[in-house]
Each structure stands twice: as C-alpha cells, then as structure tokens.
Design an enzyme around this catalytic site. Structure first.
Site, PDB file in Angstrom:
ATOM      1  N   HIS A 196      26.989  46.732  55.465  1.00 50.65           N
ATOM      2  CA  HIS A 196      28.029  46.356  54.505  1.00 50.65           C
ATOM      3  C   HIS A 196      27.301  46.223  53.166  1.00 50.65           C
ATOM      4  O   HIS A 196      27.157  45.138  52.628  1.00 50.65           O
ATOM      5  CB  HIS A 196      28.681  45.041  54.920  1.00 50.65           C
ATOM      6  CG  HIS A 196      29.936  44.708  54.167  1.00 50.65           C
ATOM      7  ND1 HIS A 196      30.438  45.487  53.146  1.00 50.65           N
ATOM      8  CD2 HIS A 196      30.814  43.674  54.291  1.00 50.65           C
ATOM      9  CE1 HIS A 196      31.548  44.940  52.687  1.00 50.65           C
ATOM     10  NE2 HIS A 196      31.795  43.846  53.361  1.00 50.65           N
TER      11      HIS A 196
ATOM     12  N   ARG B 205      40.196  41.173  51.467  1.00 51.13           N
ATOM     13  CA  ARG B 205      39.395  40.811  50.306  1.00 51.13           C
ATOM     14  C   ARG B 205      38.538  41.983  49.821  1.00 51.13           C
ATOM     15  O   ARG B 205      38.526  42.308  48.632  1.00 51.13           O
ATOM     16  CB  ARG B 205      38.490  39.647  50.698  1.00 51.13           C
ATOM     17  CG  ARG B 205      37.507  39.272  49.655  1.00 51.13           C
ATOM     18  CD  ARG B 205      36.931  37.941  49.973  1.00 51.13           C
ATOM     19  NE  ARG B 205      38.024  37.001  50.207  1.00 51.13           N
ATOM     20  CZ  ARG B 205      37.856  35.725  50.494  1.00 51.13           C
ATOM     21  NH1 ARG B 205      36.642  35.232  50.599  1.00 51.13           N
ATOM     22  NH2 ARG B 205      38.892  34.936  50.668  1.00 51.13           N
ATOM     23  N   THR B 206      37.829  42.617  50.735  1.00 49.64           N
ATOM     24  CA  THR B 206      36.981  43.739  50.354  1.00 49.64           C
ATOM     25  C   THR B 206      37.832  44.879  49.792  1.00 49.64           C
ATOM     26  O   THR B 206      37.482  45.508  48.785  1.00 49.64           O
ATOM     27  CB  THR B 206      36.173  44.232  51.571  1.00 49.64           C
ATOM     28  OG1 THR B 206      35.410  43.135  52.081  1.00 49.64           O
ATOM     29  CG2 THR B 206      35.242  45.356  51.196  1.00 49.64           C
TER      30      THR B 206
ATOM     31  N   ARG C   5      36.161  51.575  55.552  1.00 46.44           N
ATOM     32  CA  ARG C   5      35.845  50.445  56.422  1.00 46.44           C
ATOM     33  C   ARG C   5      36.167  50.884  57.841  1.00 46.44           C
ATOM     34  O   ARG C   5      37.278  51.346  58.103  1.00 46.44           O
ATOM     35  CB  ARG C   5      36.728  49.256  56.052  1.00 46.44           C
ATOM     36  CG  ARG C   5      36.672  48.117  57.028  1.00 46.44           C
ATOM     37  CD  ARG C   5      35.511  47.195  56.712  1.00 46.44           C
ATOM     38  NE  ARG C   5      35.578  45.948  57.397  1.00 46.44           N
ATOM     39  CZ  ARG C   5      35.031  44.823  56.930  1.00 46.44           C
ATOM     40  NH1 ARG C   5      34.385  44.817  55.790  1.00 46.44           N
ATOM     41  NH2 ARG C   5      35.101  43.716  57.627  1.00 46.44           N
TER      42      ARG C   5
ATOM     43  N   LYS D 121      45.685  59.148  67.793  1.00 47.64           N
ATOM     44  CA  LYS D 121      45.884  60.340  68.626  1.00 47.64           C
ATOM     45  C   LYS D 121      44.573  60.960  69.053  1.00 47.64           C
ATOM     46  O   LYS D 121      44.545  62.055  69.615  1.00 47.64           O
ATOM     47  CB  LYS D 121      46.726  61.372  67.872  1.00 47.64           C
ATOM     48  CG  LYS D 121      48.123  60.876  67.532  1.00 47.64           C
ATOM     49  CD  LYS D 121      48.898  61.949  66.771  1.00 47.64           C
ATOM     50  CE  LYS D 121      50.221  61.372  66.249  1.00 47.64           C
ATOM     51  NZ  LYS D 121      50.735  62.131  65.100  1.00 47.64           N
TER      52      LYS D 121
END
Lengths: 316, 316, 316
Positions: free
Chosen positions: A146, A66-67, A118, A96
């Site tokens: 956020h 959604r974001t 994110r 890695k």
C-alpha cells in the site's frame, strides 16, 4: 490505434521499495508545494489547469472509502475527471471469472490517463501493470503493498519532525498484523541513524522477517511490552489499533492506549501518528495537542497522491 | 495549514428551524432565479462558472439515490466537481468503529468546499458540523432533520399557490411516521394566518407534540378521518404514503387515495403535493392535471439545494 | 418550466433494429473520427469542449461495471459531467415500489442532458423513453435489447474486416442464451450477401425464431456442432462463453475452446471477436495474434457510445 497497443515502459506506483531517497525527496518537495498552492486562495484555482482533460479510473475490488476519496480528490484538485467503482469485486466481470489482466486490458481501451487499483489479492497491482498501457497506482493489494500509505507516513514524519534521519521512532500496537507498520520500517531503514523501538503485547510482536532485516542492515532496534517507558525518549510515535478479538488472547490486561497521561510522558516536540481509523487506542482528549499529527497525516496522503500522479505522468 | 486548522464559524444547513422567514425568502428568490437561468439555453452555460473548481463530497451512510443525485446535480450545474459514496456505512471506516467526528475531520483534510451528509443517526449532522472546517449540508439524519426537503416543500407552495400565508393546507396520509409532514407544519407556522387540516386513519394521526405546538402558537388546525370532505376547501394538499403493513392495523378499510374523483372535489386552483416516491396513493390518471405539482416539487429540490450551496459558501 | 414539461420527440437509443444501414454508416464514420481525434495528442484536448457543461446520468438497476464505465468515459472524453448510481435497484425509491416512469420523471427534473439506463426488466428502456424529456440510452434491459453492444460488434467487423457485406460469419458458443449473438444476426441481415454459420453444442443451438427470420429474408445460414471445421472458411468468428453449468448438460464432452491450434485453422485475415468477459473459451496464448480483435472491440464500444450521445443530442 498505435497509442493503445504499443507497450511503453510506464511509471507505475506498485511498492514502497521502488522509491529511492532521492526520488522520495523530490516527491516530498512537490507534495509540500502542492499543499501550499491549494491552501492559498489566490493560487488555488490554477492547480485545476495542471491535468485538465485527463481521466482517472478508481477501480476498487474491496471497499476503502477513505483511500478512494483521497485519490479522487487528489485528481480533481489537479483538474482531472474521475470515474469510480466502489465494489468491483461484486459488481463486475470479475464475478464471472474474468482475470485482472483482462479487466485492465479492457479498461485501458477506454483511454484513462491513470488507473488507481485496490485489490484483495497480493500481487494484483503488479499483474495489472504488466498488461496496462497507462500508469497503475496501487491503492493496496491484499496483504501486500500500500505504497501511498507508506509514503504519506514518511512524509508526515518529515513535515512534523523536520527530518528523516537520527530519529528515535516508537512503533506500537498490533505489530503482528499491521501492514503500515512494516512498510514504515522499510522506508525508515533507507535513511541514516534511525532507531526503532517496537512496543506491543507479547503475542502481537513484529514478525521475525523484519527483525532479521534490521539486523542485516545493522540498524538499531529494540522490543518491549512496556509502552509507557518507550514513549519517553521518542521523537516519533507511530500508534496502531489492536483489534479487540486479538487483544483478548494477548496475554496481558494492559490496554495499549495513549491518553493525556501518556502524552505527558512524551517529549515536548514529539510527533504522534496513527494511520486511522482509530477506535479508542488514542483518546480524543489529546486530539488538540500540537503533537497529535494524525489528522494532518491523513491530509498529507492526498498531497503525496497528487505528487505521485504527476510523477506517473512524467510531469515530475 | 492555517486554512484547515482554524475553526471558522461556518454556515451549515442542519435543521429547517434555523431559517427565518427573511432568509427563506432570499433563498426562494435565488432558487427561482437559478431555475430561470438553467432553463434558458442562452444563459445556461454561464451557471457552470459560478462554482467552477469547487469540490463537493456527498457522504451517504444510508442509500437515498434521489437526494444524492439531486445534490450532485445541484453542484454540477453550478460547476462543482462531486465525489460520492453511495453506502458509507457498509463500505468505510465506520464499519471499523470510527466516529462520525473522526470521519469528518479526515474528509476535511481532503479540502472539499462542502460536505453533503446523510446519516442513519439523529443528530449526526450537528455532530459533524461541530468539527467540520467546511459547511455541512444535512441530507437527512435518522428520524431527525431533512431540512432541504422541508424547504423545497415550502418553496413549491410559494411557486404554485403564489403565497405562504392565508392558506388552508390539508396534510394527509400516514402522519404518525412521516418526517416531511412534521417539518412542513413547523415551517408553515412561521407565516401568518395559515390553517392546517390533518387527515389520516385514526391510528396514524399526527403526534401530540405537534398539536401542542400549534395550540401554543394559536394556529388554526383540525383533524379528521374523512379526507374527501377535507379536500374541498384546501388551497394546498400535501399527500403522503401509508405503508401497507401500517394501514392494515389502521382500523379502517378506506384507502387514502387521490384519483380523478377526488381531484374533482378540489378547488380549481388547488395545489397537490407529494414528497415522492408514491406507490398508489395518488393514481397516475391525475398526473397531467395542472394542479398535480409533485414532479415539479421534486425538481424544486435541486434549485433549493443550489441556493443553499451558494448560501453556505457566503455567496448569497 | 416550459423546457421540462413540453414533450419533445427525442432521439432515444432503444433497440438495435431502430438503425437503418445509412444511419449506421454515419455513426461508424463519426466513431472512427472520434477515435482518431482522441488518440492524437495534438487534438485530444479539443474533444472535451464538444459537450462541456452537459450532464449525463448513468442509472444502473443492475451492476454492469464495464458498460457503465464505458458510457461514463464516452461522456467525459466529450467534456460531459457524469452522475452515477451503481445499483439503483437496491439503493433507491425502486425498493419502495416506485415505477420506472416516476423515477425517470423525477430524474428529468434535475435537468440532465441524457440518461443512460440499465434495467433488469425487458422493455424498461421503452417505458422510460415514453415519459422522458431527455434522450434515453438503453444500456441493456433484461433479456431484451442492448443496442450499443450490437452496434459495437458490427462496427468492429467493419473496422477489422473492412466491410459489412459478403462475409462468412461463424457465430459460436452458447447460442441459446446469448443476447449479443442474436442482435448481431439481425444487424448482419441488413447488409447484402452475408452468410452465417452457427456452431454450438446440440443443446445450446440458436433459437428457431432467428432461424425462421433468416429463412424469411432468404439469407444463407447453416448449423453445425463441428466448430473446428466451421472456423476454416470464416471471415469473422464471433465467439461466446458457455457457462459451465449449461455445458455439462450439453450432451458433448468437446469444449468449445479457441486456442493456438484452432487459430492455425483460420484464414490469415480472419477476425476473432468476443463480447467479453471471457473465461477460458479463448486461451490467452492467442491474445497477441493480430486476428484477435476482442480487446479493440471493447474499446470500440466507447467510440460508438460517443457517436450515439452526439446523435441523441441532435449533433450528428
């Protein structure tokens, strides 16, 4: 090569606390303007010229469809191109052992105009910003910030209640684990004469650091497990989900659910918000009540993100 | 906000049965026109202006790379921007228990122009359409509908055989589990004087509901396990894959394979179709035979989807 | 339909050996020109007209986020649209047993202008090219080729060292498993008077086929486990990662690390390269040294890919 290697003081979006009330108002004015333009069929097309030829990377180390879609749509409505990765953690150099700093340094070499990030680790956005040559927009980092979610919640209150001060705000549900509820409290404290009523099962109360913060600022607040009574005087109700496994240990059999009966208790011009997704803590029977603003709230997120993109690029 | 909250009667693409022969012909005429334009280097560029500034979401709850890329390419050749998610089921609010209705309501708030939806549950597209403020294009929902596949099969028959009536159509392979074969039968029944010959191992025969449907409509049909004989008179051969694990219990050792030998049995102007992917039920040695139309068939899917996008937006 | 079915002799990017020094120089001149244009705010926008309306597919059968984003950004800076799949192996018809040839044939039907292919099987890109009606750009196929990586390494040497001949090049780290080191050797051998010094733990030495190749060409080379001494005379140092599990069996306790101390040994105008991601084989304390070119090297990859895209389309 100058453009890339020279470190400029960029406008990043890292934490909701970085925005003062004046800048917040500027962002909100622009968000509303963008919404009116996008929803006007005659002006709609012009938006796409604003950032034509600009490039956004959406780098998601954990999924948040959604974001991600909201940011991508924000960019594309403004004319940007978007390059996305849905699950950078599993699929990339991170597997890695590469640091977030190295990843950002490399991505900047591909000349994006902004990077939406994110990440699963608290503080990742700030670490990214330290080495980035382009603006970083924090789309959530671990249990940390956020900021675009926090701003869209505040924006929705202004849009729906008509003001950001002198509000009785009920914040309910699982307050012990919800990041959005905490951020909202910090932002409401920046505006005068707001009063906050926390309502939750005893075992899911708001953490004491927030309570101490409100005391220090001399802000009115109270706590109760009787959510129905709390709803009666509220100007704004901010409702959140209680995950089942948490509820069972919550020492109560009362479900924190808002349905038709609870809505009847609320004021006629109250505003009902929820960060979504909801499961059954708000029943679908109240979706069409004009006070139910949670879907508009989700949409507001896109407009806030559009305004923030413009701001990071120095266009606002 | 009016644009979003007002529910308009939209044109959704939900099921192949929703299209009557007249609309089907209109879509086919447009699909061919789009193909000729795209393949003409002088006109190619103009296509991209048709839907410039419009936004498509491709929301896939289960992976189907081919269908997703085909829809995205359809949109982009018309000038649309595309935002995609490859695996919404695992990566999204759905994992937290959100209903498809809530997801669609939120996505609509981001102002796409169309939503292409692939879902694992039968009926999901219809549920989505009930709450959507923009057109839903069903890209397959569970064992239910996949209307664009059905239409592209029919379109390919018209393109390759030159007509949609008076055809002997052999449908072969695993008829018990194939959704595409079923949909094709329903569509062929809308046009006069077609005859269908089903050929499959005994244990993988077409379900009786389809047979009853053909009887009710008075349409000619027959069933046989001798696929080589069936091929001889066919105008169109629609071949499908038999999954190995199903074949072994099928009570026959005869593989249902079309190779050079089988092609020799077929009429010179017959048409050989397959929904792809194929494994070895059609051998690669016949790929270059002019009757082998399965790769063109795949490409036709994109043109049908372009035409359908235009139709949902009221432009056709 | 002619455009699709007619097989044209396309320009594919399949292997680094396909490029002769003259074409390499043409690509490098164009890559630099593209970089200067993109980094010039007054000219930046014009780039996006060069390939406007063209479509790139990035089909990745194994994840390689960096390479994928670099190709996508290359295309989008030139104005192309991009349709991506991050993990085609798991998510596509390949899981049902479809060959790469069939997949490419179908994708070509969707009328892309180029296909960027990453595959887990050696030789996949060449198989794809045999059936493709559009240019294939190999973004790595198994343990085989990764030609754009090889070219960007060479380009960076030219950009940073100012020439491609008369160079002492130290190649160090895990030479037994690194594809990039091998490719670089082949390319350096095309230019006169270069000398190569391989340095690695005894058990991770360069394979003998490369050594024989250098002998056949009469090119100077040497091998040593004493990497610090090797660094002293180097014009170019190409460093690679040793995976821990390989190092432990390497019969040495000396870590192959370049830090501030090692940099002091190097010439003042030496160039330090690394294909990235790095873990700790180059310490972050040397990142800001002007000789450390590995981040610029990553960026060069995008410009090389832009030039190669133009070349495959016959525009260079």
């Amino acid at each position: 090569m100058a453009r890339v290697e020279q470190t400029i003081a960029h406008r990043h979006v890292l934490a909701s606390q970085q925005f003062d009330p004046r800048l917040i108002q500027r962002l909100f004015v622009r968000a509303e303007e963008l919404q009116l333009t996008l929803d006007d069929p005659r002006k709609h097309q012009k938006l796409g010229n604003l950032l034509a030829g600009r490039l956004m990377f959406t780098i998601f180390y954990e999924p948040s469809t959604r974001t991600r879609i909201s940011f991508a749509a924000a960019g594309q409505h403004l004319g940007m191109q978007v390059i996305a990765t849905e699950n950078a953690r599993e699929f990339s150099s991170a597997a890695k052992g590469e640091t977030i700093e190295d990843t950002i340094r490399v991505l900047c070499q591909y000349r994006p105009d902004v990077i939406v990030l994110r990440h699963h680790e608290t503080g990742a956005a700030e670490r990214a910003a330290k080495v980035s040559t382009v603006p970083i927009l924090n789309a959530g980092d671990g249990t940390g910030q956020h900021p675009t979610q926090a701003l869209l919640d505040l924006y929705t209150i202004q849009q729906e209640a008509g003001r950001l001060d002198n509000l009785k705000v009920v914040i309910g549900g699982d307050l012990a684990h919800g990041r959005t509820a905490r951020s909202l409290v910090y932002l409401l404290a920046k505006f005068p004469s707001n009063e906050i009523i926390f309502t939750s099962p005893e075992s899911l109360k708001m953490n004491r650091d927030i309570i101490r913060y409100l005391k220090r600022r001399g802000m009115s607040y109270s706590e109760t497990a009787d959510y129905r009574t709390a709803l009666k005087d509220a100007d704004v109700v901010y409702w959140t989900r209680i995950q089942k496994e948490r509820f069972e240990g919550a020492g109560t059999i009362e479900p924190f659910v808002i349905g038709a009966g609870e809505l009847k208790l609320m004021k006629k011009d109250a505003v009902l918000l929820h960060p979504l997704p909801r499961v059954d803590e708000i029943t679908t029977e109240v979706d069409n009540d004009p006070r139910s603003a949670y879907f508009r709230q989700a949409g507001n997120g896109m407009f806030i993100r559009m305004a923030l993109i413009e701001w990071t690029l120095g266009l606002l």
